[in-house]
Design a protein around this motif. Sequence first.
Motif, short mmCIF file in Angstrom:
data_model
loop_
_atom_site.label_atom_id
_atom_site.label_comp_id
_atom_site.label_asym_id
_atom_site.label_seq_id
_atom_site.Cartn_x
_atom_site.Cartn_y
_atom_site.Cartn_z
N TRP A 95 -44.20 14.75 -18.97
CA TRP A 95 -43.32 15.70 -18.28
C TRP A 95 -43.70 17.14 -18.64
N ILE A 96 -43.85 17.42 -19.93
CA ILE A 96 -44.20 18.77 -20.37
C ILE A 96 -45.53 19.20 -19.78
N THR A 97 -46.53 18.32 -19.85
CA THR A 97 -47.86 18.66 -19.34
C THR A 97 -47.82 18.92 -17.85
N GLY A 98 -47.08 18.09 -17.11
CA GLY A 98 -46.99 18.27 -15.67
C GLY A 98 -46.36 19.60 -15.28
N TYR A 122 -51.41 15.39 -16.65
CA TYR A 122 -50.21 14.69 -17.10
C TYR A 122 -50.37 13.18 -16.98
N TYR A 123 -51.23 12.72 -16.09
CA TYR A 123 -51.55 11.29 -16.01
C TYR A 123 -52.37 10.89 -17.23
N TRP A 124 -53.37 11.70 -17.56
CA TRP A 124 -54.22 11.40 -18.72
C TRP A 124 -53.40 11.34 -20.00
N ASP A 166 -31.02 16.60 -16.69
CA ASP A 166 -30.28 16.19 -15.50
C ASP A 166 -30.85 14.94 -14.86
N ASP A 167 -32.18 14.82 -14.86
CA ASP A 167 -32.80 13.72 -14.11
C ASP A 167 -33.97 13.08 -14.85
N GLY A 168 -34.82 13.89 -15.47
CA GLY A 168 -36.07 13.39 -16.01
C GLY A 168 -35.92 12.33 -17.07
N ARG A 169 -35.03 12.53 -18.03
CA ARG A 169 -34.93 11.57 -19.13
C ARG A 169 -34.43 10.21 -18.67
N LYS A 170 -33.75 10.19 -17.50
CA LYS A 170 -33.24 8.93 -16.98
C LYS A 170 -34.23 8.26 -16.01
N ASN A 171 -34.93 9.06 -15.23
CA ASN A 171 -35.73 8.51 -14.13
C ASN A 171 -37.22 8.72 -14.25
N PHE A 172 -37.65 9.62 -15.15
CA PHE A 172 -39.08 9.87 -15.28
C PHE A 172 -39.62 9.12 -16.49
N HIS A 173 -40.51 8.19 -16.24
CA HIS A 173 -41.11 7.42 -17.31
C HIS A 173 -42.62 7.63 -17.37
N GLY A 174 -43.09 8.67 -16.68
CA GLY A 174 -44.52 8.92 -16.59
C GLY A 174 -44.98 8.70 -15.17
N PRO A 175 -46.27 8.81 -14.92
CA PRO A 175 -46.79 8.62 -13.56
C PRO A 175 -46.40 7.27 -12.99
N THR A 176 -45.98 7.26 -11.72
CA THR A 176 -45.61 6.04 -11.03
C THR A 176 -46.84 5.22 -10.72
N TRP A 215 -47.78 18.22 -5.15
CA TRP A 215 -47.55 16.94 -4.46
C TRP A 215 -47.71 15.76 -5.40
N ALA A 216 -48.76 15.78 -6.22
CA ALA A 216 -49.00 14.66 -7.13
C ALA A 216 -47.87 14.51 -8.14
N PHE A 217 -47.37 15.63 -8.67
CA PHE A 217 -46.28 15.57 -9.65
C PHE A 217 -44.99 15.10 -8.98
N ALA A 218 -44.76 15.55 -7.75
CA ALA A 218 -43.59 15.08 -7.00
C ALA A 218 -43.71 13.59 -6.69
N ARG A 219 -44.91 13.13 -6.40
CA ARG A 219 -45.15 11.71 -6.13
C ARG A 219 -44.74 10.87 -7.33
N ASP A 220 -44.85 11.43 -8.51
CA ASP A 220 -44.45 10.72 -9.73
C ASP A 220 -43.06 11.11 -10.20
N ARG A 221 -42.27 11.73 -9.31
CA ARG A 221 -40.86 12.07 -9.55
C ARG A 221 -40.67 13.08 -10.67
N GLY A 222 -41.59 14.03 -10.78
CA GLY A 222 -41.49 15.02 -11.84
C GLY A 222 -40.77 16.30 -11.45
N LEU A 223 -40.47 16.48 -10.15
CA LEU A 223 -39.86 17.71 -9.67
C LEU A 223 -38.49 17.44 -9.06
N PRO A 224 -37.64 18.46 -8.96
CA PRO A 224 -36.41 18.29 -8.19
C PRO A 224 -36.76 17.96 -6.73
#
Length: 577
Positions: free
Chosen positions: A108-111, A91-93, A479-489, A337-346
């Motif tokens: 988001w989809i890839t992650g 998902y980073y790539w 609920d959250d992703g479209r507002k706060n997830f912009h890809g890997p942090t 852990w990596a996906f959560a680090r980038d705010r991809g999970l609840p």
Amino acid sequence: MSSIQSDDAQLAKLGHKQELKRNFSPLSMLGLAFAILNSWTALAASLSLALPSGGSSSVIWGLITAGICNLCLAASMAEFLSAYPTASGQYYWVAVISWKKWVPLLSWITGWINVSGWIALTASGGLLGSQFVVGVIALYNEGYEPQRWQQFLIYIGYNLVAFLINAFLNSSLNNVNKAALIWSISGFVIISITILACASPNYSSADFVFRQFVNETGWPDGIAWLLGLLQGGFGLIGYDAVAHLIEEIPDAAVVGPKIMVACVGIGVGTGFVFLVILLFVAGDIDGVIASTAGPLLQILYNATGSKAGAVCLLVFPLGCQVFATVSIMTTSSRMTWAFARDRGLPASSFFARVHPGLGLPLNSLYLTNALVVIFGCIFLGSSSAFNAIISASVVALGVSYAIPVAINCLQGRRKLPPRAFTLPGPLGWFANIVGIVYVIITSVLFVFPPFIPVTGSTMNYCIVAFFIVLVISTMQWFDDGRKNFHGPTIELVDSDVIMGADADSSRPAEMEQFNRVPTKLNGHNKAPTEMNGHTPKPPTERNGHTTKPPAELNGHMNGHSELEGNMNDHAEEVRQV
């Protein structure tokens, strides 16, 4: 500069600070990758997928087909790993090569696909182990009929052992992975020699081994043979583990891609040899397919003529499954852990924590195990749970492999920067296209039910698992992703790490498209830093002192003496894809 310092500096340029120790040696990482693929054991244990769906021809030539296609995919992904050696992986790539407006959604989809695929693959480890144990009971008790709840409890036990090893022996995983490689190769050699010697001279014919076709599925012959590819695909899936643990090995950008390709090559070679040997000593193939002991144990019994001898040989695959489950769980927890680090999970901040004492993402490990238990509940409702779990892992991981490769191809294979591992032009296009076509075909086929007509208990619940993941990820996105997830942090880490990088090194050019967003630092909100491409330098409050943020790495380092003093305060900024 040492290799470790260079790796940490490269990771800093990719936007993350080094949080996990680089405990794995190249040999240990190869052991982990090979333990996850566990090809000769996984292929032998999953003979029940291919023997009714194409027979010996599907077993042998299906592996060759899947092997060539997965080697193409592994080489394609190795290019990405060499350019961007981060645990975030696919998902980073996707984020760094995608069209700017599609970065958040595609990443988001890839992650989510990648995380769910690793959860399913973790479940498959306990699944195969539980089948081995139940098979031993069935071999000694001919009237025994395995109950689903019994296998479910063994499945839970397998995963509990893997959890305890991951949680409390993290510092020893380096040696565990080396032991896994030695154990697997030793088992492969010992079993091969023993069954060939014991079965001599009563071998099956070469025509049977390489040409025999069986179709007990109810599907047309062509579809049945293609469904048999699931066995080969399963025996070779999971090589992106190298990417998700790349932050824990030295010289990552050079060594990682080689390990990724090598583990698939070793898996194809050992798997092909072992399957050929098993088919030569298999005996009555109809009895093997129908055996409640499972195809592998039944073949070992047919070859040795001894129940005790067959069980003793089965100890090697049993051990391999323990090692595999441990390694898969390690990788799955790191991916989560990596996906959560980038705010991809609840509750991402909770699952992104690294336990200070154990030095591992313990909360992500908890989540992985909880989901594996839930996933295993398919056992209780379906007689084709084996196919469903295997299909889910192969399809989900395969799709996550193909997405970054496909996006790069759509842009003329021009999006990757100079790197240590490169496929030359024509070979690169060939490998990319073959891998993508393979994923498209198998993703459709592997959600088919294994037999027709279909009943409630024989349905392939892989599609149900995907639907549940789709619903949860969609709800989370709105609920959250479209507002706060912009890809890997992208975190600008401590200055002493960044300054350890080459002075003229810059971030990947693709990173320049990344937008900046607000973040929290020590409990205080920082203002956004995006100003139409210009970077303002407002005072930043931290620990009671007013400092200036570090100068941009890709700009001129004006006021060097002032910058040097300010960097001691370890100012951080967060950039978003």
